[in-house]
Design an enzyme around this catalytic site. Structure first.
Site, short mmCIF file in Angstrom:
data_model
loop_
_atom_site.label_atom_id
_atom_site.label_comp_id
_atom_site.label_asym_id
_atom_site.label_seq_id
_atom_site.Cartn_x
_atom_site.Cartn_y
_atom_site.Cartn_z
N CYS D 150 -0.54 -56.53 8.59
CA CYS D 150 -0.57 -58.05 8.92
C CYS D 150 -2.10 -58.47 8.53
O CYS D 150 -2.09 -59.63 7.53
CB CYS D 150 -0.73 -58.22 10.48
SG CYS D 150 -1.39 -57.20 11.68
N TYR D 151 -3.03 -57.80 8.92
CA TYR D 151 -4.53 -58.35 8.56
C TYR D 151 -4.41 -58.43 6.77
O TYR D 151 -4.92 -59.28 6.23
CB TYR D 151 -5.51 -57.45 8.84
CG TYR D 151 -5.89 -57.87 10.42
CD1 TYR D 151 -6.50 -58.97 10.79
CD2 TYR D 151 -5.93 -56.70 11.32
CE1 TYR D 151 -6.89 -59.15 11.83
CE2 TYR D 151 -6.23 -57.00 12.65
CZ TYR D 151 -6.75 -58.23 13.02
OH TYR D 151 -7.04 -58.59 14.15
#
Lengths: 346, 346, 346, 346
Positions: D150-151
């Site tokens: 996600c990051y």
């Protein structure tokens, strides 16, 4: 002035930690010690980092704390307090029990609702129900205070004048209450998992919450006849606060202004109760981080019902603040000592 | 298949913008145009940046939008809809009015509660109250739907079976409702200033909210005799959702399981209503961003009261979602078209 | 002991109201009066209902308040303070200005960034920048304290040891800061409308925030050479708190433990600064409602950068709390008087 | 048209449940089955009540689901995916692995950072890193997609044009990222206990988060020379969303407008990327519940640094949405199928 030594049993929980914060500001007491069965040897501030550099004492055993204290606050789960209270009383200590074990006069009722046996029935005769606005004199003379539940505190304060003055038909009482999540304590659960609770809201234990018999017994003591309430609590996505909305049919045609005046007069000398202007309804945020209770009321003219809304901070007036208020009364301190916490609502 | 042309008047508000989001997913319609008196010429996505690159149309005048549309959704404040509806009807358009102007059959009641005069009384005869679970057939035949209020939707769905089957004494009805802040719209106010609302919670308009006559009139149509309810709304620190807790004395000794079974059967064919297991109470978060209504119920055996809890998303089933559901029924689409939005509750 | 008379100008805003809450607990002062241009005659508690029954004084004019006070706190927008300070100084009062007008030594810098002309340049020579951990002695001797900005307070406290000891290359300084919404005050805006802010988060004024020159000038005074920082503030969906994450290349190969030890020693005598264990990073919630600053640090071994994270409550250490701390130092009170507010983080 | 059969392994977690919500709206697939080791036999909707009446399928074993599927989504913890992928590939299935096992080309790097041994090194040669905006063609040809973290998704999309065009000095890259709590999943922890997280905010794993090598490896593939980033994630009190603020020295004096134009052009054909107007910075709430990524940028003229801010919904573009986007590309669907979820930000 020599300081009173106060100890806190079960100081690792939310009520215990809130108590520490208040007691640190109290000018007449020293914290003699704190206990936690599961955290002996650990620093209080390792669990509650807000206290780093300010209160770094270590948790000790219950017995160590009791022996060093004049007054003992007990913040243990129901069923665990009773034996501790026995021990404290045997050693001549004053006790404020923040748990449920001594709240009900009717021990059978306790055993039924809490599914827990009473071991020392005689001890219960000495307990005074610690709602100061109702029992101030008795509290000042006892050595054992049973600190009220959070929901009952908000509800009883809202209903006390109306019930005592027989303004409402208590058979029609509906109590719809909403609490912040600190009421559920620090134990992890799916219900209080952030992603579930944030933007969530729900009712729980409708008609079956254990605070029900406490509410009913105390309303009866205020003058209600064999009252049975419908009590539905809800869990708000906020940290602190209880708002209780109460509905009951008016017993007679008392004018709204008369009822409002009665409420104002009733609590005129109580430093922690504010009756708002007629029709003005309170907000939870106005009492968070304070021991205040705000009460608003209105008459629904179309249905001839009295609607009362009360708010408290469940951790303060609903638990730790009220416990200190009770100590102040027991020990002869000013009732507001350590509790004069005015702050804006943001 | 040729697409139906739908326009939205007042698309700059919260209900209008929610509608756009739904209509973009609807396979049978094109958005013909959007209007906003104060934002003509501006791009919709400049007000609602989530839509950037996805729906960048500009606001036009009401008249421009009406003329391009087969179906017109009106999302204007009460008092402003009636004239627009007249115009749309005169031009032969189908109309779904998301406002309050056509919700009440009793026009005098409207004028009293809304302090607004009715200009075209005859027009009101053509309006059908758009609660599909109650009025599906009439909706399918009309050209003018009055989309219900958000609170009434949650309340009427929760009470419909009990009132129709005369299970409860409607004279004892107490309705304690809680709404997220989008119900208050996009206009700035101290009440919805973040620092006030975050960690805040309060009741408002106790016994005086304008949705009261709508609730009472529709309950009467369901079979209640001259019902008068105590209705107290509260404002939750969440964006979306309405939870209504309803209390009423049971009319007779119907067994809880029978009542529950009746509810399950009542809504068996309604795609947006889920009756939970007996005693299971719903959470607002389980219906946000969806057109679903979840209903839970329990009997408080001690007081012989029925307690019903319903939840909806005030922007969806309480406004824009229900408006599209009504359009689907009016235009012969599948009732769930554009509304099949399942998503986890986080 | 005779009490010091303190007045608050601009007490209707958030900083002013927070000040009242603190001053009420202060044992050495009386609140002589409060002013608000727009609210003269209104009760303070009508704006801030938490204070009902506790502080119901009415707002007066600035002049009335000044004349009754020994010490004046000024909580007015930038550009409005300077004239008031002049007047107070002329009347021989001590002043703590919570605004921006006297924070910068470089008056040209002020005029450029704030687009406001300086009227009394000589007056500025008397102002002491009120960061007590840096300027305690000067504060104790002055009659005019410029209370620091909220962001600069969190940032300067986090960087003070590293910059003074030349541990980092200040040319590489990146400051990513995040603030709660009370920093934006009580004025209504779309940005702080609940439905927008709840579940929202964004950066703003990247590289252009007015606190930038304040940060840079004070870092230069601490020993940095002509420093230019990249400073990006963000707005968190919480009421209170600032967390600043600071990144800079290490100037040399100082071992992490040495740096950490230096920080511990640096602040050993400062009652409001807590340096956490090496690698332990602070949480905003641990300092809300208190004047504490928690500082955590770690060395990113892979990139040879020092990462420092500091947290304060923007209303307390970032504004009103620090203002009282400055008063305490100016007036010879215990530095922590009125500010000993330990509480759990929930 | 015959529907593609898709199965989800590990559907009891947050990513899995988000996937179900998306797949239900996808017109080209049927959900063939869902698995959960710990919940076999239970209904999906008993864990995620939003789906009651809409998706009540029961969890089965991994093997049962694989055998019924053409495409398999794997939502298992790192270390658990690799074996499942082997099995799926052996059975000729297409696979999208939402976990970390196949994200890194450098297997040694994986073993070091994840402290987990690789069992089938050859299998990793077939994996394509599923960032569609970077690898669309390779994705369309492979049978195994490694869905990005996600990051990294938010960061790589923000940096892709600047790094590819050598606009910035990647040695100076600082990445300050902030995520909502769903990124931490459904497992209970003190960090995500409501009373701790609500009104809380903190940094964690500064310089040590496992997404670091993924960010660096992919930036190198984009053209950065042996990049090492300082990456500090923070946990926001919101359910969804990642905002990454990125800072880097400009490599040369490219004018801001040129940089902005380059970004606009770079993503002109990518349906899920919106580059905002120059200087306009994105808000997390504008992309929640959608697969969109909004990117804002500004040049800090005083320090000659490029500041880029990107936002995504960590559950959508950061996980389940991107997984479906990858499936769409692999299977020849329209890239946006099932993902066209525009909604207002409240």
């Amino acid at each position: 002035m020599s300081m009173i030594q106060v100890g806190v049993l079960g100081a690792s929980g939310y009520v215990g930690s809130e108590l520490i914060g208040i007691l640190m500001k109290h000018e007449g007491v020293d914290i003699s010690g704190i206990s936690s069965e599961n955290n002996q040897g650990a620093a209080f501030s390792s669990l509650y980092p807000s206290f780093k550099g300010q209160y770094d004492a270590q948790f000790e055993s219950n017995q160590e704390v009791i022996s060093k204290s004049d007054v003992v606050f007990i913040c243990l789960p129901h069923g665990k307090s009773e034996g501790m209270v026995k021990q404290c009383m045997d050693e001549g200590k004053k006790v404020i029990d923040a748990g449920a074990d001594f709240r009900l006069n009717d021990l059978k009722l306790y055993e039924d609702w809490y599914e827990t046996a009473i071991s020392y029935p005689d001890l219960h005769d000495q307990a005074v129900y610690g709602l100061p606005e109702m029992n101030k004199e008795a509290i000042s003379k006892t050595s054992l205070v049973a600190n009220p539940g959070c929901y009952p505190t908000s509800i009883l304060l809202g209903l006390y004048p109306a019930v005592s003055e027989h303004l409402i038909d208590t058979e029609t009482l509906i109590i719809d209450a909403k609490s912040g999540v600190t009421g559920a304590g620090k134990n992890l659960s799916a219900v209080t998992h952030f992603a579930n609770k944030n933007e969530g809201f729900k009712a729980y234990k409708a008609g079956t919450h254990r605070h029900t018999p406490e509410i009913e017994e105390k309303l009866s003591l205020m003058g209600a006849d064999n009252v049975k309430v419908s009590f539905v609590p809800h869990l708000l996505p906020v940290n602190r606060g209880i708002l209780s909305t109460m509905y009951a049919d008016l017993e007679n045609q008392t004018a709204p202004e008369i009822i409002h005046e009665l409420y104002k007069d009733w609590y005129a000398d109580d430093p922690f109760i504010t009756v708002l202007d007629y029709g003005d309804l309170p907000d939870i945020s106005h009492v968070t981080h304070s021991n205040q209770c705000h009460i608003g009321l209105t008459v629904d003219e179309r249905t001839k019902r009295l609607i009362i809304v009360s708010v408290i901070d469940n951790m303060q007036k609903g638990a730790a603040g009220q416990a200190v208020q009770n100590m102040n009364i027991m020990m002869g301190f000013n009732e507001t000592e350590g509790l004069a916490m005015a702050a804006p609502s943001f």
